[in-house]
Design an enzyme around this catalytic site. Structure first.
Site: not given
Ligand code: NAD
Length: 317
Positions: A166, A170
């Site tokens: 992952y 990223k």
């Molecule tokens: P989340 O799982 O709630 O949101 C991710 C969304 O992306 C989901 O709703 C999922 O259905 C959608 N998704 C997945 N594959 C897809 C595709 N092929 N096409 C369209 N949609 C797709 O998680 P989150 O924590 O809200 O994450 C949002 C972003 O932030 C992500 O990229 C995640 O990697 C990044 N991120 C989150 C955190 C955190 O602390 N939550 C930290 C670093 C990075």
């Protein structure tokens, strides 16, 4: 204080069916943007799919008087990305900004994971961000205006237990942003990346990859951050970075527990050797402490390899 609004602007938010993306979509719509709420609606690992997540968020936005349309296409194919951009153009007639937020998560150590896990993560995070930005690019070039926000992660920039693949995907997103920013700047297209930290189904899933000792240390910190881990705490930064008042490009910004900060890859003052004689390994060993020292006054943040070279040339030898 400048008021930021998105009247007459159209924004695509990928992965907006829940977590951070949903918070961004609601905030942008509240400020007048017409929003393409894209979400594949699958599970956290990226499998299967349903329209329920995206349509639910669209219903919330419309209930509050906003404008939104659901898109259930996957970001991880060129055709899906094109369909997302076409949805914006066909429904609202324009496109001003893209937030590449969609993401999946698969846990394993690098030693035990399989190539399929890595491919699945690269497909959504790296290829997804590339395909959607690439599809939006000509539209933004024509209007000489655009804002693109990429989602990187501290798990990639700093590393994290159980998240090697992952994190790799990223870190690659950060690389993608660096050059899209360079290519877009002269055309009014500004690109930045965000390192979010928020409670979401993804963070809950990620906890499963941590060993007990790590969780014991982390959970109290997480609990003491309280509300500031809600996705809404990151929505302000994301909104600012895709707004028309933002002038930043090529930037990386962290939102963590209510603290907003610039993050960067920098180069220390280091040790300047001879420009005529190549240093051998023994000379490197001799100067390794100087090479490694984190001199907080002497570091620089190069904007390109030639920028770094220029800085070396300007430094006294
Ligand atoms: P989340 O799982 O709630 O949101 C991710 C969304 O992306 C989901 O709703 C999922 O259905 C959608 N998704 C997945 N594959 C897809 C595709 N092929 N096409 C369209 N949609 C797709 O998680 P989150 O924590 O809200 O994450 C949002 C972003 O932030 C992500 O990229 C995640 O990697 C990044 N991120 C989150 C955190 C955190 O602390 N939550 C930290 C670093 C990075």
């Amino acid at each position: 204080m400048t008021t930021i609004n998105f009247e007459n602007q159209v924004v695509i938010v990928t992965g907006a069916g829940g977590g951070l993306g949903r918070a961004y979509a609601l905030e942008l719509a509240r400020r007048g943007a017409a929003v393409v709420v894209n979400d594949l609606g699958g599970n956290v690992e990226g499998g299967s799919g349903s329209s329920a997540m995206a349509t639910q968020v669209v219903a919330e936005i419309r209930q509050q008087g906003g404008r939104a349309i659901a898109s259930c296409d996957s970001v991880s194919t060129e055709a899906g990305a094109k369909a997302i951009v076409d949805t914006a153009l066909e429904t609202f007639g324009r496109l001003d900004a893209v937030i590449n937020n969609a993401g999946n998560m698969r846990l394993s150590s690098l030693a035990e994971g399989c190539a399929e896990d890595l491919q699945s993560l690269l497909a959504v995070h790296l290829f997804g961000s590339y395909f959607v930005t690439r599809a939006a690019w000509p539209v933004m070039q024509r209007q000489q205006y655009g804002r693109v926000l990429f989602t990187a992660s501290s798990a990639g920039l700093f590393g994290n237990q159980g998240q090697g693949f992952y994190g790799t995907a990223k870190a690659a997103v950060f690389g993608l942003m660096n050059t899209f920013a360079i290519e877009g700047e002269s055309q009014g297209i500004l690109c930045n990346a965000i390192l979010p930290f928020a409670s979401s189904r993804m963070t809950e899933h990620a906890m499963q990859g941590m060993d007990e000792e790590y969780l014991k240390r982390t959970m109290p910190v997480f609990a003491s951050l309280k509300n500031s881990t809600q996705p809404e705490f990151t929505a302000g930064l994301a909104t600012y970075l895709v707004s028309n008042v933002c002038r930043s490009t090529h930037g990386l910004y962290s939102s963590c527990g209510g603290r907003m900060a610039r993050a960067f890859v920098g180069v220390t003052r280091g040790w300047q050797g001879s420009r005529e004689v190549a240093p051998d390994a023994e000379t490197i060993a001799e100067h390794f402490a100087e090479i490694t020292a984190l001199d907080t006054e002497g570091f620089s943040v190069p904007q390109s390899p030639s920028d770094e070279l220029k800085q070396v040339l300007m430094a006294k030898s």
